[in-house]
Write an enzyme that holds these catalytic residues in place. Sequence first.
Site, PDB file in Angstrom:
ATOM      1  N   ASP A  21      44.066  41.263  39.894  1.00  0.00           N
ATOM      2  CA  ASP A  21      42.983  40.430  39.378  1.00  0.00           C
ATOM      3  C   ASP A  21      43.014  39.021  39.977  1.00  0.00           C
ATOM      4  OD1 ASP A  21      40.749  39.921  37.868  1.00  0.00           O
ATOM      5  OD2 ASP A  21      41.839  39.559  36.003  1.00  0.00           O
ATOM      6  N   ASN A  69      33.342  47.668  35.948  1.00  0.00           N
ATOM      7  CA  ASN A  69      32.996  46.878  37.137  1.00  0.00           C
ATOM      8  C   ASN A  69      31.636  47.273  37.727  1.00  0.00           C
ATOM      9  OD1 ASN A  69      36.452  46.609  38.268  1.00  0.00           O
ATOM     10  ND2 ASN A  69      35.231  45.120  37.147  1.00  0.00           N
TER      11      ASN A  69
HETATM   12  C1  IPE Z   1      40.203  44.693  35.785  1.00  0.00           C
HETATM   13  O1  IPE Z   1      39.801  43.412  36.179  1.00  0.00           O
HETATM   14  C2  IPE Z   1      39.741  45.708  36.777  1.00  0.00           C
HETATM   15  C3  IPE Z   1      40.375  45.667  38.092  1.00  0.00           C
HETATM   16  C4  IPE Z   1      41.327  44.869  38.454  1.00  0.00           C
HETATM   17  C5  IPE Z   1      39.897  46.639  39.035  1.00  0.00           C
HETATM   18  P1  IPE Z   1      38.482  42.741  35.617  1.00  0.00           P
HETATM   19  O2  IPE Z   1      38.382  41.409  36.246  1.00  0.00           O
HETATM   20  O3  IPE Z   1      37.332  43.651  35.771  1.00  0.00           O
HETATM   21  O4  IPE Z   1      38.826  42.621  34.064  1.00  0.00           O
HETATM   22  P2  IPE Z   1      38.160  41.743  32.917  1.00  0.00           P
HETATM   23  O5  IPE Z   1      36.695  42.071  32.909  1.00  0.00           O
HETATM   24  O6  IPE Z   1      38.392  40.321  33.252  1.00  0.00           O
HETATM   25  O7  IPE Z   1      38.873  42.146  31.671  1.00  0.00           O
HETATM   26  C1  IPE Z   2      39.769  41.730  40.852  1.00  0.00           C
HETATM   27  O1  IPE Z   2      39.332  40.418  41.018  1.00  0.00           O
HETATM   28  C2  IPE Z   2      38.990  42.714  41.691  1.00  0.00           C
HETATM   29  C3  IPE Z   2      38.152  43.632  40.922  1.00  0.00           C
HETATM   30  C4  IPE Z   2      38.028  43.632  39.628  1.00  0.00           C
HETATM   31  C5  IPE Z   2      37.386  44.608  41.669  1.00  0.00           C
HETATM   32  P1  IPE Z   2      38.075  39.856  40.250  1.00  0.00           P
HETATM   33  O2  IPE Z   2      36.863  40.124  41.070  1.00  0.00           O
HETATM   34  O3  IPE Z   2      38.019  40.372  38.864  1.00  0.00           O
HETATM   35  O4  IPE Z   2      38.389  38.299  40.243  1.00  0.00           O
HETATM   36  P2  IPE Z   2      38.125  37.278  39.075  1.00  0.00           P
HETATM   37  O5  IPE Z   2      38.810  37.822  37.861  1.00  0.00           O
HETATM   38  O6  IPE Z   2      36.657  37.163  38.904  1.00  0.00           O
HETATM   39  O7  IPE Z   2      38.771  36.007  39.557  1.00  0.00           O
HETATM   40 MG    MG Z   3      38.813  39.722  37.132  1.00  0.00          MG
END
Ligand code: IPE
Ligand code: IPE
Ligand code: MG
Length: 246
Positions: A21, A69
């Site tokens: 993340d 997502n």
């Molecule tokens: C969790 O991260 C999913 C992945 C890392 C693929 P998100 O960024 O989607 O999670 P939330 O929405 O902040 O909980």
């Molecule tokens: C994780 O990084 C990747 C996926 C969830 C696909 P994020 O895209 O959630 O990054 P933040 O949480 O917005 O910084």
């Molecule tokens: Mg995230």
Amino acid sequence: MSTIDSIDKNKLPNHMAVIMDGNGRWAKQHGKMRVFGHENGVKTVRDTVESCVQIGISFLTLYTFSTENWKRPKFEVDTLMRLLVSSLKKELVTFMDNNIRLNTIGNIDSLPKKANRELQEVMAKTSGNTGMTLTLALSYGAREELKNAVQAISAKVKNNIISIENIDETIINNHLYTHNLPDVDLLIRTSGEHRISNFLLWQIAYAELYFTDVLWPDFNEEHLVKAILNYQNRERRFGKTSEQLT
Ligand code: IPE
Ligand code: IPE
Ligand code: MG
């Protein structure tokens, strides 16, 4: 500095899972669009996979794309799918060189055709590899996984293949996407968020949880080693007393 050599090879987590993340916030910090973060996150995936092979991890599971997502802007989802395809194409040679078997969990059929086809191809080509099993959680949601398991088991009860009294934890486990994987020993989440976000709810029942503020594109081998060393210093009691373990 923590190096791979400081890790006790006799106390490795057998199954390590990572919630990767912080790509979006990393991009923002650099004054760039979110997808720039995902592009840099791919490099971290590559390095982490290679480090895990070197350390001797048997099972590595990466949360790559959740069922939730899909709610992101189309441009971002499209970019993530495109990055998946290009990475699979590029990394097949890395998988072969490192004896890695590729596996997936999640609703793979919901992915774009191109991504689905590439995954099937790489999984088939690496199916004979006997080193680390790398599992990508794609369009994965733990609640959906449990719902599917309940439906599949119910159908078997209805058709007299299983009786209700015989439903046990093994049967439930056998109907999950992860039926061929052991329980998670260590779960790492980067970016400072302290939540599970619908990842492997059943499988982390007794996992050790490790959270770091480091954003995924900045996560490097030193951070990985630090997480594993932290894991190795914990006492896993599984409900017993400390005295019972010695
Ligand atoms: C969790 O991260 C999913 C992945 C890392 C693929 P998100 O960024 O989607 O999670 P939330 O929405 O902040 O909980
Ligand atoms: C994780 O990084 C990747 C996926 C969830 C696909 P994020 O895209 O959630 O990054 P933040 O949480 O917005 O910084
Ligand atoms: Mg995230």
